[in-house]
Enzyme design. Structure first.
Site, mmCIF file in Angstrom:
data_model
loop_
_atom_site.group_PDB
_atom_site.id
_atom_site.type_symbol
_atom_site.label_atom_id
_atom_site.label_comp_id
_atom_site.label_asym_id
_atom_site.label_seq_id
_atom_site.Cartn_x
_atom_site.Cartn_y
_atom_site.Cartn_z
ATOM 1 C CB SER A 221 40.172 -65.958 -23.665
ATOM 2 O OG SER A 221 39.750 -64.628 -23.719
ATOM 3 C CG ASP A 327 46.577 -61.031 -24.669
ATOM 4 O OD1 ASP A 327 45.730 -60.236 -25.122
ATOM 5 O OD2 ASP A 327 46.282 -62.153 -24.216
ATOM 6 C CG HIS A 358 43.721 -63.072 -26.497
ATOM 7 N ND1 HIS A 358 44.051 -63.151 -25.165
ATOM 8 C CD2 HIS A 358 42.439 -63.540 -26.580
ATOM 9 C CE1 HIS A 358 43.030 -63.630 -24.486
ATOM 10 N NE2 HIS A 358 42.044 -63.889 -25.319
#
Length: 646
Positions: A221, A327, A358
Site C-alpha cells: 500500500s 483490489d 488489497h
C-alpha cells in the site's frame, strides 16, 4: 491508505475513523512465542558451510546469526528539508535490527527497508502490528516478519518513519517530496552520502559502517508506493523494490480521468497518519494539500510531483510487483501503467497477480511467498546466482489457491483486438462482437447513483434504465484477457455534467475469492505459523489464513471510470453541451482473466458506480452512438481467441 470494503460501501471518512479506532484492539504477537524456524531450510539445502552457504545446490542464505542478540538501535537521518518550517532540517527516525556477528567479522551486510507512515497510527500487516520500544526508547518490536526471518540470514532490517509520523520531524505530504526524501535520504545514509545522528536533536553522528549500501525496499500500500517513488529517483544503492498493492500515480488514487473516487483528498490521509505533534506544526502543508488537489479533478502541479510513471526511465532497481486483481482500494490501473512503463525501459521485473483485494501475499500464499522473496533478496542483495531471474516472469491465480505461470507478462501472443457493441432485441441489452454497428444505432441509459457494477452485471440480460449491456454469444473456447483494456464511448448527455463507468463481466458460474467481504478474499484463522526467530517482545508467529470464497454466476473483472467533461483534455474538465455528442476513451484496470468456454463476455456502460466513484452534480441521460463506441481488449492469441464470435 484506507480500504473500502466492497460489500459495505464505506466512505473514505468512515474508513479512516474505523482504521484509527481499530488501534484499541490491535493484535499483539504472543510474548512467549519462541523461534520456530518454519521454512528455514528447504530440500535444496544440504547444510551450511562456515559462511552460511549451502554445501550443494543453488546458494541460499541460512539462519546462522542470532536474532536474540542482534543489534537494535535507532538513528535519525537528516533529510535536507525543512518541511515543518521550524528553521532546522527535518530528521527521520530509522529503527534498525541487524545481526551482531558480521560486524565482528569485518563483513558488511545489505538492508531490507520498509518506509511507512503507519508504524504508530494504524499498524502493519493482517494483525495491525505497531512498533514498540523499551523504557530507554530502544526498538523492541518490528512489525511483520521481515526482521525475524531475514536478520538471522545476514540482512539488516530498517523500518523508517516517514516525515511527520511517529518519531520523525517534518510533515506528511502524501507521496510528495517530503515522503520520498524521507526514504531516499536513508539510502543515501546507508551509502555514506547523508548525515545520521544518534538522537533526534543532538549532534553526535551515527554512521552505517556495517552496511554495504545494497538496499531492497518492500511494503504494501503506502509503503510500496514509497518504494515505487524512491526507485523513480534512480538513487544509487537501491537494488530492488517489492511493491505490494502500490500506487504509481497519486492522481489515479483520488480520481479516474476527472471522476472523483473518494469524497476527500490527500489532506485527510495526511491528517490520519501524522503524529499529534506534527498536526500542530503542519497546518501550512495541510493547506497546500487542499489547494493543490481541487475536487474538480483537474491535473495540477501537486499531481505531477506525485506521478512516478513519468520517471520510470530513471528506475535502476529490479521490481517484483504484487497486486490483487480485485483490489478496489489501490486499483490495478496503478499496476498496469507502472508495469508498462517499466517494460518499455527494459527494467528487470517479476509479477504476482492474485484474485484477492488489497491483501499481502504473506496472507494468501504464505509458504511460496516467503520462499520466493527469500531467493529474490538473496539474488539482488547478496548477489547469489540462484536462477530466480531466469524463472517465469508471472504467477497468476486462476482460481482460489490455483496458480499458473507465464514466461512473459503479458504473454507475447497477446494482441489488441477491437470489439464493438451492437443493438439487441430489447433496449439496453445488445451484442458484442467484431462487426461494427450500423450508423445511427444507439442505446440510452440514465445515471442512477444508487446502483453499482454488481447490480448492473446481475441484470446484464434484462432491460434496465441505468445501464447498457453488450454480450457475446457463449464462447467456443477459453478467452484470455491479459493486460489493460480501453473503452471508447461516444455519448450525448442531457445535462452539463456526466460520469461514465465501463466494466468487463464474465457471464458464467465460478468460485472466486470473495473480494467484497471484510477480508477481501481471505479468512484469518486462530492458529499461527512461525517465520523466523522470536524474542519475548517480537514474535515470528503469525495467524494463518485461508481463502474466503464465493460461488457466483457472473464476475466483474475489470473496470474504469471517467468524467465525460474531460473528453477534450485529460487534465481539465469542462461543462458539457447538452444534446452534443462527446467522445472519450476510458482506461480500464489491468487484469489477467480467462472467460471459460461456454461463458459469455459482457461490456457494460453506465453512469455512477456506487461506492467506487462519486456522482456528478446532475442526473444525466446519455445516448450512446454504437457505431462510434468500441472496446480494445488485450487478447491472448488475438482474434483467434474469440473463436466463432461474429
Amino acid at each position: 491508505m484506507p480500504i473500502r470494503a466492497r460489500g459495505s460501501r464505506l466512505t473514505y471518512r468512515s474508513l479512516m475513523v474505523a482504521a484509527l479506532a481499530a488501534l484499541t484492539t490491535t493484535l499483539l504477537a504472543p510474548a512467549g512465542a519462541q523461534g520456530a524456524e518454519a521454512g528455514a531450510a528447504t530440500s535444496r539445502e544440504a547444510g551450511p558451510s562456515a559462511d552460511g552457504h549451502p554445501r550443494s545446490g543453488p546458494p541460499v542464505s541460512r539462519p546462522v546469526h542470532s536474532y536474540e542478540n542482534a543489534v537494535r538501535e535507532s538513528v535519525w537521518v537528516d533529510t535536507g528539508l525543512d518541511g515543518d518550517g521550524d528553521g532546522r532540517n527535518d530528521r527521520v527516525a530509522v529503527d534498525i535490527v541487524r545481526p551482531r556477528e558480521p560486524a565482528r567479522q569485518g563483513r558488511r551486510i545489505p538492508v531490507i527497508m520498509d518506509a511507512s507512515p503507519y508504524y504508530s497510527c494504524c499498524g502493519r500487516g493482517n494483525e495491525s502490528q505497531l512498533k514498540t520500544y523499551d523504557a530507554d526508547g530502544r526498538p523492541v518490536q518490528f512489525p511483520l516478519y521481515y526482521d525475524n526471518y531475514f536478520v538471522p540470514r545476514g540482512y539488516a532490517f530498517v523500518a523508517v518513519d516517514l516525515a511527520g509520523t511517529n518519531r520523525s520531524d517534518g510533515c506528511v505530504d502524501v507521496g510528495g517530496p517530503s515522503d520520498v526524501t524521507s526514504a531516499k535520504a536513508v539510502i543515501d545514509w546507508l551509502n555514506g552520502r547523508a548525515r545520521g545522528y544518534t538522537t533526534r536533536t543532538g549532534q553526535r553522528r551515527a554512521t552505517a559502517d556495517w552496511s554495504n549500501g545494497r538496499t531492497g525496499m518492500i511494503g504494501k500500500s503506502y509503503d510500496g508506493t514509497v518504494a515505487n517513488a524512491v526507485a523513480a529517483t534512480g538513487v544509487d544503492g537501491l537494488r530492488t523494490i517489492v511493491p505490494i498493492g502500490a500506487i504509481s500515480s497519486w492522481y489515479d488514487y483520488y480520481f479516474s480521468q476527472g471522476a472523483p473516487l473518494y469524497d476527500g483528498g490527500p489532506d485527510r490521509l495526511s491528517d490520519g497518519v501524522e503524529s499529534p505533534e506534527a498536526r500542530g506544526r503542519c497546518t501550512a502543508v495541510q493547506r497546500r494539500l487542499v489547494e493543490g488537489a481541487p475536487r474538480s479533478g483537474d491535473w495540477t502541479r501537486l499531481w505531477t510531483e506525485r506521478d512516478y510513471v513519468k520517471d520510470a526511465r530513471k528506475v535502476r532497481a529490479s521490481v517484483f510487483a504484487v497486486h490483487g486483481m480485485q483490489d478496489l482500494n489501490v486499483r490495478t490501473k496503478h499496476l498496469g501503467q507502472w508495469w508498462d512503463a517499466l517494460a518499455a525501459r527494459g527494467v528487470e521485473r517479476r509479477i504476482w497477480l492474485s484474485q484477492a483485494g488489497h491483501v499481502d501475499p504473506f496472507d494468501f500464499r504464505r509458504a511460496e511467498w516467503v520462499d520466493t522473496l527469500h531467493r529474490w533478496f538473496d539474488h539482488y542483495l547478496l548477489g547469489y546466482d540462484n536462477g530466480i531471474e531466469r524463472e517465469p516472469m508471472a504467477d497468476i491465480e486462476r482460481s482460489p489457491g490455483q496458480w499458473s505461470t507465464d514466461r512473459f507478462w503479458p504473454p507475447r501472443t497477446t494482441h489488441a483486438v477491437t470489439v464493438r457493441p451492437g443493438p439487441g432485441a430489447a433496449p439496453g441489452v445488445g451484442t458484442l462482437g467484431l462487426r461494427p454497428a450500423r450508423p445511427g444505432a444507439t442505446e440510452t441509459f440514465t445515471d442512477d447513483p444508487a446502483l453499482n457494477e454488481l447490480e448492473w452485471a446481475a441484470d446484464a440480460d434484462r432491460p434496465t434504465a441505468a445501464k447498457a449491456a453488450f454480450r457475446t454469444p457463449p464462447l467456443s473456447r477459453d478467452l484470455r484477457l491479459s493486460g489493460s483494456s480501453t473503452v471508447t464511448v461516444t455519448a450525448t448527455p442531457t445535462t452539463s455534467s456526466a460520469h461514465l463507468s465501463a466494466v468487463l463481466v464474465d457471464l458464467g458460474p465460478d468460485t472466486i475469492r470473495d473480494y467484497g467481504a471484510s477480508g477481501e478474499g481471505i479468512t484469518t484463522l486462530p492458529g499461527r505459523t512461525c517465520w523466523g526467530a522470536s524474542t519475548t517482545g517480537d514474535s515470528a508467529c503469525f495467524k494463518e489464513t485461508r481463502a474466503d470464497t464465493a460461488t457466483v454466476d457472473r464476475t466483474v473483472f475489470s473496470r474504469g471510470w471517467a468524467d465525460l467533461g474531460t473528453h477534450a483534455s485529460a487534465g481539465h474538465g469542462r461543462p458539457l453541451t447538452p444534446g452534443r455528442a462527446h467522445t472519450i476513451t476510458l482506461r480500464l484496470a489491468a487484469t489477467d482473466h480467462v472467460v471459460q468456454a461456454g461463458h459469455r463476455l459482457a461490456l457494460i456502460v453506465a453512469g455512477t458506480d456506487r461506492g467506487l466513484i462519486e456522482p456528478p452534480d446532475s442526473t444525466p441521460t446519455l445516448t450512446l452512438d454504437l457505431a462510434r463506441t468500441s472496446a480494445t481488449l488485450p487478447l491472448a492469441g488475438g482474434t483467434a481467441g474469440l473463436g466463432a464470435v461474429p
